[in-house]
Design a protein around this motif. Structure first.
Motif, short mmCIF file in Angstrom:
data_model
loop_
_atom_site.label_atom_id
_atom_site.label_comp_id
_atom_site.label_asym_id
_atom_site.label_seq_id
_atom_site.Cartn_x
_atom_site.Cartn_y
_atom_site.Cartn_z
N GLN A 294 -3.45 3.58 1.18
CA GLN A 294 -2.90 2.74 1.92
C GLN A 294 -1.38 2.55 1.96
N PRO A 295 -0.58 3.55 2.33
CA PRO A 295 0.60 3.47 2.29
C PRO A 295 1.44 2.86 3.38
N LEU A 296 2.47 2.36 3.11
CA LEU A 296 3.21 1.75 4.19
C LEU A 296 3.83 2.34 5.16
N PHE A 297 4.00 3.76 4.65
CA PHE A 297 4.74 4.80 5.81
C PHE A 297 3.94 6.02 5.30
N ASN A 298 3.64 6.66 6.71
CA ASN A 298 3.27 8.41 6.34
C ASN A 298 4.44 8.87 6.93
N PHE A 299 5.26 9.96 6.08
CA PHE A 299 6.34 10.73 6.54
C PHE A 299 5.75 12.14 6.84
N ILE A 300 6.05 12.54 8.28
CA ILE A 300 5.74 13.96 8.69
C ILE A 300 7.12 14.65 8.59
N LEU B 135 -6.15 14.10 10.06
CA LEU B 135 -5.65 13.40 8.72
C LEU B 135 -5.67 11.90 8.95
N SER B 136 -6.11 11.39 10.01
CA SER B 136 -6.16 9.86 10.27
C SER B 136 -5.15 9.15 9.94
N LEU B 137 -3.78 9.59 10.50
CA LEU B 137 -2.41 8.91 9.89
C LEU B 137 -1.95 7.74 10.94
N THR B 138 -1.68 6.76 10.38
CA THR B 138 -1.02 5.79 11.35
C THR B 138 0.23 5.39 10.53
N ASN B 139 1.15 4.57 11.28
CA ASN B 139 2.51 4.14 10.61
C ASN B 139 3.31 5.47 10.34
N GLN C 24 0.52 6.69 20.15
CA GLN C 24 0.96 5.63 19.92
C GLN C 24 1.27 5.21 18.29
N ASN C 25 0.97 6.05 17.50
CA ASN C 25 0.84 6.08 16.15
C ASN C 25 2.20 6.20 15.25
N VAL C 26 3.27 6.54 16.30
CA VAL C 26 4.58 6.69 15.40
C VAL C 26 5.45 5.25 15.56
N ILE C 27 5.85 4.87 14.50
CA ILE C 27 6.94 3.65 14.49
C ILE C 27 8.44 4.06 14.19
N GLY C 28 8.82 5.25 13.80
CA GLY C 28 10.01 5.55 13.45
C GLY C 28 10.29 7.14 13.60
N ILE D 168 12.70 -1.53 9.42
CA ILE D 168 11.27 -1.33 9.82
C ILE D 168 10.14 -2.08 9.19
N SER D 169 10.25 -1.98 8.04
CA SER D 169 9.05 -2.79 7.32
C SER D 169 9.13 -4.25 7.51
N SER D 170 10.25 -4.93 7.78
CA SER D 170 10.26 -6.23 8.22
C SER D 170 10.04 -6.78 9.49
#
Length: 279
Positions: free
Chosen positions: A28-34, A95-99, A120-124, A272-274
């Motif tokens: 359950q990572p806070l971020f998934n970096f691609i 890969l079921s990636l979010t955040n 819709q699954n990109v936050i940054g 971002i995390s805040s």
């Protein structure tokens, strides 16, 4: 990021097998970096190795090479941006990636930006000198660019290669990178490779992406050379959520200014995390 924690996989897409590297540290990572590389020829894993090493405590890492790049398959399918994004999306969905936070260099920036506007699954976005409409003629005709990079002309090919080298590359890495790049260039010069056709589509893809600005809800960090700051403030990658950090004097700041880049990125991640975008 330890070598032992990195796995190399292939995703079987209808258009061809897509090569990607994974380094996962949390269920359950806070971020998934691609990570998406530019047109230099290295695989994304090698292109961002040092930077990724510094980011590994912040989330899981995924290094994707579009078809025709790295160890991904050649394909006869069009290299228009819609096709490339559909291929990326199929893998990311699998890969079921979010955040998701894209970390992209140069040409990789247009794919990251348009993906974030489409799905819709990109936050940054963390973008190292992404290409713009303005930069189409920048490298040859802009005096600021010529002045900022003329120090490279004083270096021998060996010195220049050493300057742009990732500090984490091992002897085995360098050998593999050289082999992949040589094969890529050889196929390119034959004029019938996937990489060649992606290059031929670049202006069309850039024009398509440039029709819209970055989604207002997407946070972006643009890392660039100082003389390009104004260009990026006018660009499609900039919105009210954007930050621009200027440093260094090469197009490969993720490799030549890694530590300074990491400090900027960690500050960006704290922002971002805040906020409420992280689920």
């Amino acid at each position: 990021m330890n070598e032992e924690s990195v796995e190399h996989h292939f995703f079987n897409h209808n258009n061809g097998k897509i090569s990607y590297y994974v380094s996962q540290h949390s269920s359950q990572p806070l971020f998934n970096f691609i990570f998406l590389a530019g047109f230099g020829g290295e695989e994304a894993y090698f292109d961002f190795k040092s930077l990724a090493h510094g980011l590994s405590p912040s989330g899981n890492l995924f290094f994707i090479d579009p078809l025709g790049r790295g160890e991904s398959d050649e394909t006869s399918h069009s290299r228009d941006i819609q096709t490339i994004l559909a291929e990326l999306h199929a893998l990311i969905t699998n890969l079921s990636l979010t955040n998701i936070i894209f970390v992209a260099h140069s040409v990789g920036g247009i794919y990251a930006k348009e993906y974030s506007n489409t799905y819709q699954n990109v936050i940054g976005l963390i973008l190292f000198e992404p290409i713009t409409i303005e930069s189409d003629n920048l490298f040859e005709n802009d005096q600021n660019y010529i002045n900022a990079t003329k120090h490279l002309d004083t270096l021998s090919p060996v010195e220049c290669e050493a300057l742009l080298m990732d500090s984490q590359w091992t002897v085995a890495d360098k050998k593999k990178i050289r082999s992949i790049k040589e094969q890529l260039i050889k196929r390119y010069h034959k004029g019938n490779s996937t990489f060649y056709h992606e290059g031929q589509k670049l202006t069309t893809n850039l024009n398509f992406v440039s029709q819209t600005k970055l989604n207002k809800k997407t946070n972006s960090l643009i890392i660039c050379q100082p003389f390009r700051k104004d260009e990026y403030q006018r660009s499609i990658y900039f919105n009210t959520q954007s930050m621009i950090e200027t440093l260094g004097n090469t197009h490969y700041l993720h490799r030549t200014s890694t530590e300074d880049s990491l400090q900027s990125i960690l500050s960006f991640l704290n922002t971002i995390s805040s906020n409420s975008f992280v689920s």
